[in-house]
Design an enzyme around this catalytic site. Sequence first.
Site, PDB file in Angstrom:
ATOM      1  N   GLU A  77     -40.997  71.640 -54.453  1.00  0.00           N
ATOM      2  CA  GLU A  77     -39.877  72.465 -53.977  1.00  0.00           C
ATOM      3  C   GLU A  77     -38.942  72.629 -55.170  1.00  0.00           C
ATOM      4  O   GLU A  77     -38.232  71.698 -55.545  1.00  0.00           O
ATOM      5  CB  GLU A  77     -39.144  71.804 -52.808  1.00  0.00           C
ATOM      6  CG  GLU A  77     -38.009  72.657 -52.262  1.00  0.00           C
ATOM      7  CD  GLU A  77     -37.114  71.909 -51.302  1.00  0.00           C
ATOM      8  OE1 GLU A  77     -36.174  72.539 -50.781  1.00  0.00           O
ATOM      9  OE2 GLU A  77     -37.329  70.704 -51.084  1.00  0.00           O
ATOM     10  N   CYS A 124     -30.563  74.821 -53.824  1.00  0.00           N
ATOM     11  CA  CYS A 124     -31.685  75.611 -54.346  1.00  0.00           C
ATOM     12  C   CYS A 124     -31.817  76.950 -53.628  1.00  0.00           C
ATOM     13  O   CYS A 124     -32.441  77.880 -54.152  1.00  0.00           O
ATOM     14  CB  CYS A 124     -32.989  74.820 -54.233  1.00  0.00           C
ATOM     15  SG  CYS A 124     -33.449  74.362 -52.556  1.00  0.00           S
TER      16      CYS A 124
END
Length: 389
Positions: free
Chosen positions: A283, A317
């Site tokens: 990720e 993010c």
Amino acid sequence: MSTHATKPQHDLAPASPQDWTQLTEKDAFKALEGVKGQLFINNEWVDPKAGGKLEVIDPCTGDVIKQVANADTEDVDVAIKAARAAFDEGPWPRMGGKGRGRLMYRIADLMEQHLTELALLESLDSGKPLSQSIEKEIPLCIDNWRYFAGWADKITGKTLPTDTPHHAYTLIEPVGVVAAITPWNFPLMEFCWKVTPALAAGNTVVIKVSKETTLTALFMGDIFTQAGLPAGVVNILTGPGKSLGDALVEHPLVDKVTFTGSTSVGEGVGEKAGKNIKTLTLELGGKSPVIVCPDVDIDDAVETATFGLLYNMGQCCAAGTRLYVHKDIYDAFKDKYVKAFKACWLPLPPCHQAWAPNQSEPTGQNTIICRGGQEVWSQAADWWQTCRQ
């Protein structure tokens, strides 16, 4: 510290302490006293082999508030061997899904009992507003444990029809030892996102948390032992990212690697895991676009875009870090967006007034406090001048 709770916002949401707005920095340091500063390996608190220490720094003041273990590669080997033994010989992967689920529900219940301490530690360690930790992130972590606890007995294979006189079926099995590496921006949420699905499926875990934010992960070690999690099922390491990360990814007894962090580091993790044919989940950083159409309510769009970029101090993010604004509303949007940026502030250190619901008046400087007490000047107006219409 009160344990009284308000009615949850929805039936499944853990309740937050009713009087959390009365909590102070003193309560946070009281919670800090309950955090052990060692490594959690095989259900025991152990010192690192080399005896190293990491300083835990209050990002609001830059003060050292605690020392925790600074692991090295030898500690990684010990933790992985503990997880390997727990998987190969222990009860966890052989336990029925209902049994694993019940234990995970127990962990969630204990987290809810300690919600206040977890939230205080999260804010003290990472600099988050307490409202964000106590009303949103820690309750979401508890929900996460309960969600995957429910999945533990629903991971099933299939019986497949065939055109031949054979019995065909699939069997879903745990992969083995999972090495997990987490970042610092959502410390306990990232910890839970890595650990819960792995445990529900019957795996064992060695997790290396960011050296910048260690406190809530270490607090979870005591919760695991209180809940009765078998030895070696979860092992928690604190220490430098590269040396420990490389040792985890390259270790021959690790079956799967899961990493959350920057794209550049993720490339290296993927390369090392690929050489050893390990299952891999990455990720990595994003560059999420926000598209502003000409028929929007500009005030609502500005509010949404500002929140999308600056939530969690902009350390996210999935933050909306690119804006595509239609030329017909560009100037009007730009002016309001710059104004919104200038209204976003946190007080300069000492900023522990953030524990209270009402922060002090802004200094007139457009400042965002980031990890490590660094100051980032948003320069919104100048930034807009560099954007193409």
